[in-house]
Design an enzyme around this catalytic site. Structure first.
Site, PDB file in Angstrom:
ATOM      1  N   GLY A  90       0.620  -4.894   1.080  1.00 24.92           N
ATOM      2  CA  GLY A  90      -0.600  -4.923   0.270  1.00 24.92           C
ATOM      3  C   GLY A  90      -0.414  -5.658  -1.051  1.00 24.92           C
ATOM      4  O   GLY A  90      -1.392  -6.147  -1.627  1.00 24.92           O
TER       5      GLY A  90
ATOM      6  N   GLU B  34      -0.774  -9.212  -0.214  1.00 27.85           N
ATOM      7  CA  GLU B  34      -2.205  -9.392   0.086  1.00 27.85           C
ATOM      8  C   GLU B  34      -3.035  -9.433  -1.195  1.00 27.85           C
ATOM      9  O   GLU B  34      -3.982 -10.213  -1.311  1.00 27.85           O
ATOM     10  CB  GLU B  34      -2.677  -8.260   1.019  1.00 27.85           C
ATOM     11  CG  GLU B  34      -2.044  -8.369   2.401  1.00 27.85           C
ATOM     12  CD  GLU B  34      -2.318  -7.163   3.290  1.00 27.85           C
ATOM     13  OE1 GLU B  34      -2.012  -6.022   2.877  1.00 27.85           O
ATOM     14  OE2 GLU B  34      -2.843  -7.354   4.402  1.00 27.85           O
TER      15      GLU B  34
ATOM     16  N   ALA C   5       0.868  -1.171   0.000  1.00 26.24           N
ATOM     17  CA  ALA C   5       0.000   0.000   0.000  1.00 26.24           C
ATOM     18  C   ALA C   5       0.906   1.221   0.000  1.00 26.24           C
ATOM     19  O   ALA C   5       2.072   1.150   0.394  1.00 26.24           O
ATOM     20  CB  ALA C   5      -0.898  -0.020   1.229  1.00 26.24           C
TER      21      ALA C   5
ATOM     22  N   GLU D 299       4.613  -4.918   7.420  1.00 28.58           N
ATOM     23  CA  GLU D 299       3.826  -3.871   8.088  1.00 28.58           C
ATOM     24  C   GLU D 299       4.271  -3.587   9.513  1.00 28.58           C
ATOM     25  O   GLU D 299       4.348  -2.424   9.931  1.00 28.58           O
ATOM     26  CB  GLU D 299       2.328  -4.247   8.090  1.00 28.58           C
ATOM     27  CG  GLU D 299       1.642  -4.054   6.746  1.00 28.58           C
ATOM     28  CD  GLU D 299       1.662  -5.291   5.863  1.00 28.58           C
ATOM     29  OE1 GLU D 299       2.480  -6.203   6.139  1.00 28.58           O
ATOM     30  OE2 GLU D 299       0.862  -5.350   4.926  1.00 28.58           O
TER      31      GLU D 299
HETATM   32  C1  HXC Z   1       4.954   4.232  -1.601  1.00 26.05           C
HETATM   33  C2  HXC Z   1       6.800   3.230  -2.526  1.00 26.05           C
HETATM   34  C3  HXC Z   1       6.459   1.997  -1.922  1.00 26.05           C
HETATM   35  C4  HXC Z   1       5.268   1.950  -1.133  1.00 26.05           C
HETATM   36  C5  HXC Z   1       8.289   1.736  -3.035  1.00 26.05           C
HETATM   37  N1  HXC Z   1       7.927   3.016  -3.203  1.00 26.05           N
HETATM   38  N2  HXC Z   1       7.413   1.093  -2.251  1.00 26.05           N
HETATM   39  N3  HXC Z   1       6.047   4.338  -2.361  1.00 26.05           N
HETATM   40  N4  HXC Z   1       4.559   3.093  -1.005  1.00 26.05           N
HETATM   41  N5  HXC Z   1       4.845   0.829  -0.554  1.00 26.05           N
HETATM   42  C6  HXC Z   1       8.625   4.049  -3.973  1.00 26.05           C
HETATM   43  C7  HXC Z   1       9.879   4.527  -3.255  1.00 26.05           C
HETATM   44  O1  HXC Z   1       9.550   5.508  -2.289  1.00 26.05           O
HETATM   45  C8  HXC Z   1      10.656   5.110  -4.413  1.00 26.05           C
HETATM   46  O2  HXC Z   1      10.130   6.394  -4.731  1.00 26.05           O
HETATM   47  C9  HXC Z   1      10.323   4.170  -5.560  1.00 26.05           C
HETATM   48  O3  HXC Z   1       9.109   3.517  -5.194  1.00 26.05           O
HETATM   49  C10 HXC Z   1      11.383   3.102  -5.775  1.00 26.05           C
HETATM   50  O4  HXC Z   1      11.616   2.452  -4.547  1.00 26.05           O
HETATM   51  P1  HXC Z   1      13.062   2.334  -3.851  1.00 26.05           P
HETATM   52  O5  HXC Z   1      12.818   2.141  -2.397  1.00 26.05           O
HETATM   53  O6  HXC Z   1      13.946   3.440  -4.297  1.00 26.05           O
HETATM   54  O7  HXC Z   1      13.576   0.981  -4.530  1.00 26.05           O
HETATM   55  P2  HXC Z   1      14.608  -0.070  -3.922  1.00 26.05           P
HETATM   56  O8  HXC Z   1      15.727   0.617  -3.200  1.00 26.05           O
HETATM   57  O9  HXC Z   1      14.961  -0.988  -5.034  1.00 26.05           O
HETATM   58  O10 HXC Z   1      13.772  -0.873  -2.833  1.00 26.05           O
HETATM   59  C11 HXC Z   1      12.653  -1.655  -3.211  1.00 26.05           C
HETATM   60  C12 HXC Z   1      11.803  -2.007  -1.955  1.00 26.05           C
HETATM   61  C13 HXC Z   1      11.501  -0.717  -1.167  1.00 26.05           C
HETATM   62  C14 HXC Z   1      12.623  -2.984  -1.072  1.00 26.05           C
HETATM   63  C15 HXC Z   1      10.548  -2.726  -2.432  1.00 26.05           C
HETATM   64  O11 HXC Z   1      10.942   0.227  -2.065  1.00 26.05           O
HETATM   65  C16 HXC Z   1      10.540  -0.922  -0.055  1.00 26.05           C
HETATM   66  O12 HXC Z   1      10.897  -1.442   1.011  1.00 26.05           O
HETATM   67  N6  HXC Z   1       9.269  -0.498  -0.260  1.00 26.05           N
HETATM   68  C17 HXC Z   1       8.264  -0.545   0.780  1.00 26.05           C
HETATM   69  C18 HXC Z   1       7.805  -1.964   0.994  1.00 26.05           C
HETATM   70  C19 HXC Z   1       6.768  -2.048   2.120  1.00 26.05           C
HETATM   71  O13 HXC Z   1       7.083  -1.753   3.279  1.00 26.05           O
HETATM   72  N7  HXC Z   1       5.575  -2.414   1.770  1.00 26.05           N
HETATM   73  C20 HXC Z   1       4.478  -2.517   2.724  1.00 26.05           C
HETATM   74  C21 HXC Z   1       3.787  -1.197   2.829  1.00 26.05           C
HETATM   75  S1  HXC Z   1       2.529  -1.269   4.094  1.00 26.05           S
HETATM   76  P3  HXC Z   1      11.093   7.631  -5.073  1.00 26.05           P
HETATM   77  O14 HXC Z   1      10.131   8.776  -5.269  1.00 26.05           O
HETATM   78  O15 HXC Z   1      12.033   7.783  -3.926  1.00 26.05           O
HETATM   79  O16 HXC Z   1      11.787   7.197  -6.355  1.00 26.05           O
HETATM   80  C22 HXC Z   1       1.249  -2.048   3.380  1.00 26.05           C
HETATM   81  C23 HXC Z   1       0.013  -2.106   4.213  1.00 26.05           C
HETATM   82  C24 HXC Z   1      -1.126  -2.770   3.517  1.00 26.05           C
HETATM   83  O17 HXC Z   1       1.334  -2.511   2.300  1.00 26.05           O
HETATM   84  C25 HXC Z   1      -2.432  -2.572   4.243  1.00 26.05           C
HETATM   85  C26 HXC Z   1      -2.942  -1.185   4.242  1.00 26.05           C
HETATM   86  C27 HXC Z   1      -4.293  -1.026   4.893  1.00 26.05           C
END
Ligand code: HXC
Length: 260
Positions: free
Chosen positions: A111, A114, A66, A134
């Site tokens: 997400g 999910e 998400a 999360e």
């Molecule tokens: C918003 C995201 C994102 C996310 C990546 N990006 N994941 N933006 N939400 N979930 C964006 C980054 O900010 C970045 O933007 C661009 O995508 C590229 O990502 P990088 O981090 O630069 O890439 P990399 O270094 O290769 O790392 C990849 C990654 C990392 C390991 C997947 O991006 C990451 O850890 N993402 C978050 C994963 C996560 O925690 N997901 C769960 C979210 S909570 P810019 O602008 O800097 O280029 C969730 C809750 C669900 O999902 C339920 C909700 C109710």
């Protein structure tokens, strides 16, 4: 149909749905969730679609979660609303009257994992990675992860993955039953299309009723579950495709199903 972050394409009887926000690794913001909802509306109405492929744009991510930027400043009520929106859309996808195969190239986190779990079948590339990160962000999974992960991989493994936030590779996801199949990245779409085509070659009404019986049966006790199966089995005999399937077998000819 106006879509901003999702692409809907058709190839014969197969629909291909692509989450298309590659700059944010296809992260699910509200706009994208609403686009998926709109696509589910269209797929529900389209009787020529027999199977659906759901994928993410680019090779790097299926969906990286998400959208963290959108969630960061939410209050309690807004958090509940965001979770409810995702859950509503994912349940509609899960109960769509045609099978959905997730084609997972890269990251399927939070997400994204999910979303993949709300699909019927998951095919991953060798480069795919899965996890529920999360708790490391100070939240619980919110689009059904606490529920579907346990149902798919079992309680102990689900708790381990959710509490540790470990990210697992495709081979481990296969080993624990989170994905059905792992294929080389360059073959991913070809393999998934072959599977969708095979599904679409069977009687669509029967496949739909199989999905209904499995999904509804999983929610109830086994006595009620086999009654549900008997109801759906009976419904098949009111379809043209059942007559066609059995007649074609006995006449030793190819089947020509009409989804009727
Ligand atoms: C918003 C995201 C994102 C996310 C990546 N990006 N994941 N933006 N939400 N979930 C964006 C980054 O900010 C970045 O933007 C661009 O995508 C590229 O990502 P990088 O981090 O630069 O890439 P990399 O270094 O290769 O790392 C990849 C990654 C990392 C390991 C997947 O991006 C990451 O850890 N993402 C978050 C994963 C996560 O925690 N997901 C769960 C979210 S909570 P810019 O602008 O800097 O280029 C969730 C809750 C669900 O999902 C339920 C909700 C109710």
């Amino acid at each position: 149909m106006e879509l901003n972050n999702v692409i809907l394409e058709k190839e014969g009887n197969i629909a291909i749905v692509t989450i298309n926000r590659p700059k944010a690794l296809n992260a699910l913001n509200s706009e994208t969730l609403k686009d998926i909802d709109t696509v589910v509306d269209a797929l529900e109405k389209d009787k020529d679609v027999y199977a659906v492929i759901l994928t993410g744009a680019g090779d790097k991510a299926f969906v990286a979660g998400a959208d963290i930027s959108e969630m960061k400043d939410l209050d309690e009520k807004q958090g509940q609303e965001f979770g409810a929106l995702g859950n509503k859309v994912f349940r509609r996808l899960e109960n769509l009257d045609k099978p959905v195969i997730a084609a997972i190239s890269g990251f399927a986190l939070g997400g994204g994992c999910e979303l993949a779990m709300a699909c019927d079948i998951r095919v991953a590339s060798e480069k795919a990675k899965f996890g529920q990160p999360e708790a490391g962000l100070g939240i619980t999974p919110g689009f059904g992860g606490t529920q579907r992960l346990a149902r798919i991989v079992g309680l102990g493994k689900a708790k381990e993955l959710i509490y540790t936030c470990d990210i697992i590779k495709a081979d481990e996801a296969l080993r624990i039953g989170l994905v059905n199949k792992v294929v080389p990245l360059e073959n991913l779409m070809e393999e998934v299309k072959a599977m969708a085509t095979k599904i679409a070659s069977n009687a669509p009404v029967a496949v739909k009723l199989c999905k209904d019986a499995i999904n509804r049966g999983m929610q109830v006790d086994i006595d009620r579950a086999v009654e549900i199966e008997a109801e759906d089995f009976g419904k098949c005999f009111a379809t043209e495709d059942q007559k066609e399937g059995m007649t074609a077998f006995l006449e030793k000819r190819a089947k020509n199903f009409q989804n009727k």
